[in-house]
Scaffold this motif. Sequence first.
Motif, short mmCIF file in Angstrom:
data_model
loop_
_atom_site.label_atom_id
_atom_site.label_comp_id
_atom_site.label_asym_id
_atom_site.label_seq_id
_atom_site.Cartn_x
_atom_site.Cartn_y
_atom_site.Cartn_z
N LYS A 125 0.84 -1.20 0.00
CA LYS A 125 0.00 0.00 0.00
C LYS A 125 0.88 1.25 0.00
O LYS A 125 0.60 2.23 -0.72
N ALA A 126 1.93 1.24 0.78
CA ALA A 126 2.85 2.38 0.85
C ALA A 126 3.48 2.64 -0.52
O ALA A 126 3.56 3.79 -0.97
N ILE A 127 3.92 1.58 -1.17
CA ILE A 127 4.55 1.71 -2.49
C ILE A 127 3.58 2.33 -3.49
O ILE A 127 3.96 3.20 -4.30
N GLU A 128 2.31 1.93 -3.43
CA GLU A 128 1.29 2.49 -4.33
C GLU A 128 1.17 4.00 -4.14
O GLU A 128 1.13 4.76 -5.11
N TYR A 129 1.14 4.44 -2.88
CA TYR A 129 1.01 5.88 -2.61
C TYR A 129 2.28 6.65 -2.99
O TYR A 129 2.21 7.76 -3.52
N TYR A 130 3.44 6.07 -2.70
CA TYR A 130 4.69 6.75 -3.07
C TYR A 130 4.77 6.93 -4.58
O TYR A 130 5.21 7.97 -5.07
N LYS A 131 4.33 5.93 -5.34
CA LYS A 131 4.35 6.03 -6.80
C LYS A 131 3.39 7.12 -7.28
O LYS A 131 3.69 7.86 -8.22
N LYS A 132 2.22 7.23 -6.62
CA LYS A 132 1.28 8.30 -6.98
C LYS A 132 1.89 9.66 -6.69
O LYS A 132 1.70 10.62 -7.45
N SER A 133 2.62 9.75 -5.57
CA SER A 133 3.28 11.01 -5.23
C SER A 133 4.29 11.38 -6.31
O SER A 133 4.38 12.55 -6.72
N LEU A 134 5.04 10.38 -6.79
CA LEU A 134 6.03 10.64 -7.85
C LEU A 134 5.35 11.05 -9.15
O LEU A 134 5.86 11.91 -9.88
N ASP A 135 4.18 10.46 -9.43
CA ASP A 135 3.47 10.77 -10.68
C ASP A 135 3.01 12.22 -10.74
O ASP A 135 3.01 12.84 -11.80
N VAL A 136 2.59 12.78 -9.59
CA VAL A 136 2.03 14.14 -9.59
C VAL A 136 3.04 15.20 -9.18
O VAL A 136 2.74 16.39 -9.21
N SER A 137 4.25 14.77 -8.77
CA SER A 137 5.28 15.73 -8.36
C SER A 137 6.31 15.87 -9.47
O SER A 137 6.61 14.90 -10.17
N GLY A 138 6.86 17.06 -9.61
CA GLY A 138 7.91 17.27 -10.60
C GLY A 138 9.21 16.63 -10.16
O GLY A 138 9.48 16.52 -8.96
N SER A 139 10.05 16.22 -11.10
CA SER A 139 11.29 15.53 -10.76
C SER A 139 12.25 16.42 -9.97
O SER A 139 13.12 15.92 -9.27
N GLY A 140 12.10 17.74 -10.07
CA GLY A 140 12.97 18.63 -9.31
C GLY A 140 12.37 19.05 -7.98
O GLY A 140 12.98 19.79 -7.22
N ASP A 141 11.17 18.54 -7.70
CA ASP A 141 10.45 18.91 -6.48
C ASP A 141 11.03 18.14 -5.29
O ASP A 141 11.38 16.96 -5.41
N THR A 142 11.10 18.81 -4.13
CA THR A 142 11.60 18.14 -2.93
C THR A 142 10.74 16.94 -2.56
O THR A 142 11.25 15.90 -2.15
N THR A 143 9.42 17.10 -2.71
CA THR A 143 8.51 15.99 -2.40
C THR A 143 8.86 14.77 -3.23
O THR A 143 8.81 13.63 -2.75
N TYR A 144 9.21 14.98 -4.50
CA TYR A 144 9.56 13.87 -5.39
C TYR A 144 10.76 13.11 -4.83
O TYR A 144 10.76 11.88 -4.76
N GLU A 145 11.77 13.85 -4.39
CA GLU A 145 12.99 13.20 -3.92
C GLU A 145 12.77 12.49 -2.58
O GLU A 145 13.30 11.40 -2.35
N ILE A 146 11.97 13.10 -1.70
CA ILE A 146 11.68 12.45 -0.42
C ILE A 146 10.86 11.19 -0.67
O ILE A 146 11.10 10.14 -0.06
N ALA A 147 9.88 11.28 -1.59
CA ALA A 147 9.03 10.12 -1.90
C ALA A 147 9.84 8.99 -2.50
O ALA A 147 9.62 7.81 -2.17
N ILE A 148 10.79 9.32 -3.37
CA ILE A 148 11.58 8.25 -4.01
C ILE A 148 12.49 7.57 -2.99
O ILE A 148 12.72 6.36 -3.06
#
Length: 721
Positions: free
Chosen positions: A314-337
């Motif tokens: 379940k966590a992996i599913e949400y982290y992937k959704k976070s990556l999908d809607v966040s830009g690759s240069g966004d801090t959220t993207y890097e924390i999520a990855i």
Amino acid sequence: SSGINAEYGVNQSCSKDSKMQTKLTQLLSLLILLFCVVNAKKKITKECPVGVVSRDRVNIYNEVGEKALTSGDYQTALACFNELVKLFPNSVVGYSNMAVVYKTMEDLEGELWCYEEVDRRGINDAEIYALWGKTLSEKMGKHQKGIEKVKKSLKMDPQRLESYNLLSQIYRMKEDYKNAIKTLKEVVTNSENNKNIQDWKPFWNIFFNLGNLLKHEGQGDEALQYFEKAIEIEPERSILPYNTAAISLITKDERLSTAEKYLKKCLQFIQNSKQAKKSNLITTSQSDGSEDITEGAVYYHLGLIGSKQHKYDKAIEYYKKSLDVSGSGDTTYEIAISQLGSAYLSLGDFQSALKVFDELYEKHPFPNFQYPNFDPQNFSTLAPGGEYPHPDTIFPEYFSSAFCNLIRLRHKTATWNNWQKYITDLKNLLSYQLSFPDVKLSINPWGLLSLPDIPTWLHDLVATRTMLDYERPANLVPLYKNCKTFEQEDTSKYGLDLNNHKRIKLGYLGGGLKRHPVGQILFKLFSSHDKSKFEIFVYVTSPPDDSFWSLHIQQHADHFVDISSLTDLEAAKRVAQDQVDILLNLDLHTDGARSQIFAYEPAPVQISSFGSYGIFGASWVPYQLADKYSIVETEYNRPGLYDFSKQTQNMHIEYVPHIYYPTYAYVESGHFFFSAPVPEISKTPQMNVDYSHLEPSLPNDKFIFCNFGKYYKITTTMFQA
């Protein structure tokens, strides 16, 4: 205006040219104002013929002025409100609206003139005095004067919630958080005692702001209560309390299902906002901070909940959704990855985790450590706050943590390519972090200990620095001093300051005294003590099992105490109440170690041993048993800015002969405690064995590495030996 300038400290000195320019500007403004007045009068005459009563005429002046203000025609608005106060000199509406126009035009002098006129004429209006106080505080930094005006507003209208919120806000700007909280708490207390209040919606701002203030002051539990009150009284008002409450619950690791519900409500707010923007229902951006709550951040926090609940799919599913809607240069993207990699790691999907961590590492290559004279083994070349950037700016915590996971994962999967580059980066990272006292280290001593090619001095410094993070009040009185009930005697024969006991009370504390390497190695020790001299206490920090090793230890201990359900302080008090003389730490830096118990000093003599090799590094456990293999004699205090000497100056490493682990074989041989000799092998046995019948491809002049533990412990160094 000169009087206003004098009162508020506005600089009146200027050159003759600037005075002339000011007069011309004022004359031009007056002409424009007269034109607007005439124009406004024409509009009003058209809408309100001569002979209409003055009260109606005032309403029309006000209506036309408000329309002009809304459309941005500020001069016409001012002209209307000027005429209004001429007709009714004590008109609250006129001065209030005129102040709003000046405020919108950023004409501070004109705004203050309106408030002064109200005060001069003795007009009592709570809203105007509140606005006056806000302007004094926000625009001029005159916080104390602002507080006085808002308090006057409250005297005029003690029920005005906006004024209480404003007063609290000014205290906050003044950094007087105590009075900011007190102001809002008084409102809450008085309101809760008022049985006539039926509608609590107007109190939403009170609850939400009070929650933010308490959160700022570290009173998270109470803050959460007020955020949830705000949610309760007006569930559809704002995304803010939902998001803040959810993050508070996640941080506290409590009521995670409730936090998940709040975050899903945040997603609903975000989706509604997107739909409203598409439908052109929202024309201006919000300024309350809600626009900072992104969809990617919400999905990330939902992923965190999944990780905390050990629901990694379940966590992996949400982290992937976070990556999908966040830009690759966004801090959220890097924390999520980075968290996505950790979730894969927890699932045991090492290859996916390795791929994710490698991606993050490649996107953020380590900076080139070519600072002048930079030497990772000599910290004196770094100057915190000087020319070198703070580690958090070049190694964000999420990245440095992911990098350490990457190294441990490459180690665990025996992925040795470019290994020395990774180890070099890790050494540089830790050396750099150690040079800044306020930085949390990216890896703990136990994680570092398992890695090959790490120098002893670096592990020792990481261990010493890690122990500084434990809670140790400056005025701490050791618990053993508070719990003594026996008088002291001369115990010099032991060389220790012990209680007056017939037998020395010897305590062992750890979590591995069961089916665990520590229990399997030490179990025979507990049946080998001289019970005429020692009374044995065993404190286990994880529940015992029914294994042979655990039962053997329980049988031969005088006191076997399960403290796994106690807090660190409760456990320390229990040890102190038992009046243990010597307490041994069996865990050191291993996973699940309860070192905080020792920080309270429940025993007069505290010793580290057995759990792992390398120094423990805590001044409050000053003794450590070791041999020449478990702790290499080294210089503990590296040269440099961060002074570890206070932490290590009282440390006594007691080197025992041979090996410090009292294994089963040594105890059986009749040797007591830690001084069992290593059996001598007089002659190396000849092993002329023919293995060809087992595996024809194996030549007789080679040998096979056998390891019945983790395979990654066979390192490249062994193959190169």
